[in-house]
Design a protein around this motif. Structure first.
Motif, PDB file in Angstrom:
ATOM      1  N   ILE A  15       2.052  -4.564 -10.934  1.00 21.97           N
ATOM      2  CA  ILE A  15       1.010  -3.084 -10.709  1.00 21.97           C
ATOM      3  C   ILE A  15      -0.362  -3.732 -10.792  1.00 21.97           C
ATOM      4  O   ILE A  15      -0.794  -4.557 -11.679  1.00 21.97           O
ATOM      5  N   SER A  16      -1.203  -3.287  -9.607  1.00 27.23           N
ATOM      6  CA  SER A  16      -2.498  -3.944  -9.709  1.00 27.23           C
ATOM      7  C   SER A  16      -3.347  -2.763  -9.593  1.00 27.23           C
ATOM      8  O   SER A  16      -3.403  -1.777  -8.919  1.00 27.23           O
ATOM      9  N   PHE A  17      -4.494  -3.032 -10.593  1.00 25.91           N
ATOM     10  CA  PHE A  17      -5.661  -1.919 -10.816  1.00 25.91           C
ATOM     11  C   PHE A  17      -6.913  -2.185 -10.173  1.00 25.91           C
ATOM     12  O   PHE A  17      -7.389  -3.257 -10.055  1.00 25.91           O
ATOM     13  N   SER A  18      -7.342  -1.127  -9.619  1.00 25.51           N
ATOM     14  CA  SER A  18      -8.933  -1.346  -8.695  1.00 25.51           C
ATOM     15  C   SER A  18      -9.952  -0.783  -9.371  1.00 25.51           C
ATOM     16  O   SER A  18      -9.555  -0.287 -10.659  1.00 25.51           O
ATOM     17  N   LEU A  46      -2.167  -6.897 -12.458  1.00 23.43           N
ATOM     18  CA  LEU A  46      -3.308  -7.475 -11.901  1.00 23.43           C
ATOM     19  C   LEU A  46      -4.150  -6.775 -11.673  1.00 23.43           C
ATOM     20  O   LEU A  46      -4.259  -5.749 -11.908  1.00 23.43           O
ATOM     21  N   VAL A  47      -5.469  -7.206 -11.400  1.00 29.22           N
ATOM     22  CA  VAL A  47      -6.549  -6.444 -11.384  1.00 29.22           C
ATOM     23  C   VAL A  47      -7.111  -7.000  -9.747  1.00 29.22           C
ATOM     24  O   VAL A  47      -7.176  -8.003  -9.457  1.00 29.22           O
ATOM     25  N   HIS A  79       0.738  -1.136  -0.063  1.00 27.65           N
ATOM     26  CA  HIS A  79      -0.274   0.095   0.084  1.00 27.65           C
ATOM     27  C   HIS A  79       0.887   1.088   0.009  1.00 27.65           C
ATOM     28  O   HIS A  79       1.802   1.323   0.650  1.00 27.65           O
ATOM     29  N   CYS A  80       0.545   2.163  -0.901  1.00 23.73           N
ATOM     30  CA  CYS A  80       1.593   3.334  -1.056  1.00 23.73           C
ATOM     31  C   CYS A  80       0.541   4.548  -1.514  1.00 23.73           C
ATOM     32  O   CYS A  80       0.418   4.444  -2.804  1.00 23.73           O
ATOM     33  N   CYS A 136      -3.808  -1.433  -5.783  1.00 20.93           N
ATOM     34  CA  CYS A 136      -4.735  -0.387  -5.858  1.00 20.93           C
ATOM     35  C   CYS A 136      -4.022   0.731  -6.402  1.00 20.93           C
ATOM     36  O   CYS A 136      -3.981   2.003  -6.038  1.00 20.93           O
ATOM     37  N   TRP A 137      -3.153   0.893  -7.561  1.00 20.02           N
ATOM     38  CA  TRP A 137      -2.278   1.790  -8.269  1.00 20.02           C
ATOM     39  C   TRP A 137      -3.176   3.061  -8.460  1.00 20.02           C
ATOM     40  O   TRP A 137      -4.188   2.912  -9.038  1.00 20.02           O
TER      41      TRP A 137
END
Length: 279
Positions: free
Chosen positions: A188-191, A215-216, A142-143, A170-171
């Motif tokens: 990199i994960s997209f939300s 990722l998703v 988490h950033c 949650c990029w």
């Protein structure tokens, strides 16, 4: 019955992995079985349940017993740093060693949007990164408003050969920040934020990220994608995230599902879709 329904539906839909969710939260207590049926009907073959502090470990483990497609992490969120004490690293280590369904350390990281206690957060972050290296597990990072100190920490560790693999969850950063984290070997994960009209940087990142490095996720119950924005999010809605990523990349939903699922399986050591469909 339920498992057979899952297998039948999943073969007709792209297999998806929700790589970050929080269904242990009280928002799901009234209808979790119905929520689970919806994620199965949507083709979600696996979920990775993130942990934010040690008291969640036992309840999340119980959910993994209840839903065989669920794997989970153990860790302390930067905004829950007050839950860290001298014995917490040992608690996390033992939980990971006790259950092979623990496939990551986290959700850990830095958050300077909601808090300014950077040094306190770093004191909690460091031992968790060490633990991930020790156990050879990926991290869920988490950033928020903290790319610079996070990059500094990870680059120092990379120079010493002590930087774990993992994912930026949650990029919401810039393409330049994304490139820096990709150079460290991170995914990199997209939300649901990728579906928001004004998330311009996130849109660019979804277009530019390599096919083998994203990722998703839902991060449910938060950040429901359009058109459900502002309502409770749930794992089934990861299909909306994947569909928006497909639109941005000029690809089919099937391609994005195949790539993001393969990436999640590789990063977290999950069973492949065919194995997940047979549980």
């Amino acid at each position: 019955m339920t498992v057979n329904t899952t297998s039948a539906v999943a073969t007709a839909l792209p297999a998806l992995v929700d790589s970050h969710c929080h269904v242990v939260f009280s928002a799901f207590e009234p209808d979790l079985d119905a929520v689970a049926q919806r994620w199965r009907d949507a083709g979600v073959v696996s979920l990775l349940h993130a942990c934010v502090e040690p008291s969640q470990i036992a309840p999340i483990r119980a959910l993994a017993d209840r839903f065989p497609e669920l794997r989970y992490s153990v860790g302390v969120h930067p905004l829950d740093s007050q839950s860290w004490d001298a014995g917490t690293q040992s608690v996390l280590r033992q939980a990971a060693l006790d259950d092979e369904r623990v496939v990551a350390i986290g959700e850990l990281g830095l958050d300077l949007f909601r808090d300014s206690n950077l040094q306190s957060q770093l004191l909690v972050l460091g031992p968790q990164l060490d633990l991930a290296v020790e156990l050879d597990l990926p991290v869920i990072i988490h950033c928020r408003d903290a790319a610079a100190p996070m990059l500094q920490e990870l680059r120092q560790r990379q120079a010493k050969g002590r930087c774990p693999r993992g994912v930026m969850h949650c990029w919401g950063g810039t393409p330049q920040e994304m490139e820096a984290f990709l150079e460290l070997g991170l995914y990199i994960s997209f939300s649901g934020t990728v579906t928001f009209a004004k998330a311009f940087d996130t849109h660019l990142c979804a277009q530019q990220v390599p096919a083998d490095r994203y990722l998703v996720e839902t991060d449910c119950p938060f950040l429901a994608p359009v058109p459900r924005r502002g309502k409770r999010n749930e794992p089934a809605f990861v299909a909306s995230v994947a569909n928006r990523v497909a639109e941005l990349r000029g690809e089919t939903l099937e391609q994005v599902a195949a790539d993001s699922t393969a990436n999640a399986v590789r990063l977290f050591g999950l069973p492949g879709p065919s194995a997940l469909n047979s549980v």
